[in-house]
Write a protein that holds these residues in place. Structure first.
Motif, short mmCIF file in Angstrom:
data_model
loop_
_atom_site.label_atom_id
_atom_site.label_comp_id
_atom_site.label_asym_id
_atom_site.label_seq_id
_atom_site.Cartn_x
_atom_site.Cartn_y
_atom_site.Cartn_z
N THR A 174 7.13 -1.09 6.60
CA THR A 174 5.56 -1.71 6.87
C THR A 174 4.83 -0.58 6.81
N GLU A 175 5.01 0.67 7.55
CA GLU A 175 4.20 1.72 7.51
C GLU A 175 4.11 2.47 5.84
N GLY A 176 5.10 2.48 5.24
CA GLY A 176 5.10 2.76 3.77
C GLY A 176 4.28 1.91 2.81
N ARG A 177 4.37 0.65 3.22
CA ARG A 177 3.62 -0.30 2.29
C ARG A 177 2.23 -0.22 2.80
N ARG A 178 1.89 0.08 4.02
CA ARG A 178 0.48 0.21 4.15
C ARG A 178 -0.23 1.81 3.44
N VAL A 179 0.71 2.44 3.39
CA VAL A 179 0.24 3.82 2.81
C VAL A 179 0.24 3.55 1.26
N LEU A 180 1.09 2.77 0.65
CA LEU A 180 0.78 2.42 -0.84
C LEU A 180 -0.20 1.65 -1.16
N ARG A 181 -0.52 0.66 -0.31
CA ARG A 181 -1.57 -0.25 -0.53
C ARG A 181 -2.69 0.62 -0.48
N ALA A 182 -2.96 1.55 0.59
CA ALA A 182 -4.06 2.54 0.70
C ALA A 182 -4.32 3.24 -0.64
N VAL A 183 -3.12 3.77 -1.39
CA VAL A 183 -2.93 4.67 -2.58
C VAL A 183 -3.67 3.61 -3.54
N VAL A 184 -3.29 2.43 -3.91
CA VAL A 184 -3.60 1.60 -4.77
C VAL A 184 -5.17 1.19 -4.66
N SER A 185 -5.37 0.81 -3.21
CA SER A 185 -7.04 0.64 -3.06
C SER A 185 -7.81 1.85 -3.54
N ARG A 186 -7.39 2.87 -3.06
CA ARG A 186 -8.25 4.12 -3.60
C ARG A 186 -8.09 4.31 -5.04
N ARG A 187 -7.32 3.97 -5.57
CA ARG A 187 -7.18 4.20 -7.10
C ARG A 187 -8.03 3.22 -7.84
#
Length: 195
Positions: A174-187
């Motif tokens: 779950t922590e990793g998914r939040r990180v990747l979601r933030a990366v996708v959102s930023r991009r």
């Protein structure tokens, strides 16, 4: 131990959870919500068949944009890798296909993180990273590698009990998914050439 060694030694439950966790962390590139794979985790915990929840997850993603749909902030290649992970989930979380799927998910998840990382990834291949050669890794790929190793270690720890190990693995994922979601959102907010 290297990631390759941990996968080689994992039992069926560890392999199923490892593959599911890799897929779970990559859900943001498919446009899925955070609870998309929660029913599969529940079935893994209780030993039930995950065929029904798996079909539901695939249908939900098809309705959200289809296999060819691209989520803003991702690359087509990253989305294709994540979709292949989902399409290849074995119908049962047991059997000979499980190790191959978990190993493939490990590679694909690292590739997805490499594709979405904004920093140079150095010269090492994903295969080299999985074997323990980690010099020059980018932060996003390094964090994903650590998560994969941590999840396999948690599931190999018999002292935590089956439910405890799965719960902890889900927390790490779950922590990793939040990180990747933030990366996708930023991009998505800052379009980059080549996307």
């Amino acid at each position: 131990m290297s990631l390759v060694e941990l996968i080689a030694q994992a039992d069926e439950r560890g392999l199923a959870a490892s593959g599911l966790a890799c897929l779970d962390r990559c859900v943001p590139v498919l446009g899925g919500d955070d609870d998309l794979l929660r029913p599969l985790w529940a079935r893994l915990a209780d030993g039930g068949d995950w065929g029904g929840p798996l079909a539901d997850a695939r249908s939900a993603l098809d309705a959200a944009g289809g296999p060819a749909g691209q989520v803003p902030g991702t690359s087509g290649e990253a989305a294709a890798l994540a979709r292949r992970m989902l399409d290849a989930v074995p119908r049962a979380h047991a059997g000979a296909d499980l190790r191959e799927w978990a190993d493939g998910c490990s590679v694909a998840a690292l590739q997805v993180h490499r594709l979405l990382d904004t920093e140079p990834t150095g010269t090492g291949s994903v295969a080299a990273r999985r074997e323990g050669r980690t010099d020059g890794m980018s932060p996003l790929v390094a964090a994903e590698l650590r998560r994969q190793i941590r999840i396999l270690e948690l599931l190999a720890n018999k002292g935590a009990g089956p439910a405890g190990g799965l719960r902890q693995a889900l927390d790490v994922s779950t922590e990793g998914r939040r990180v990747l979601r933030a990366v996708v959102s930023r991009r998505a907010r800052v379009p980059r050439r080549g996307l």
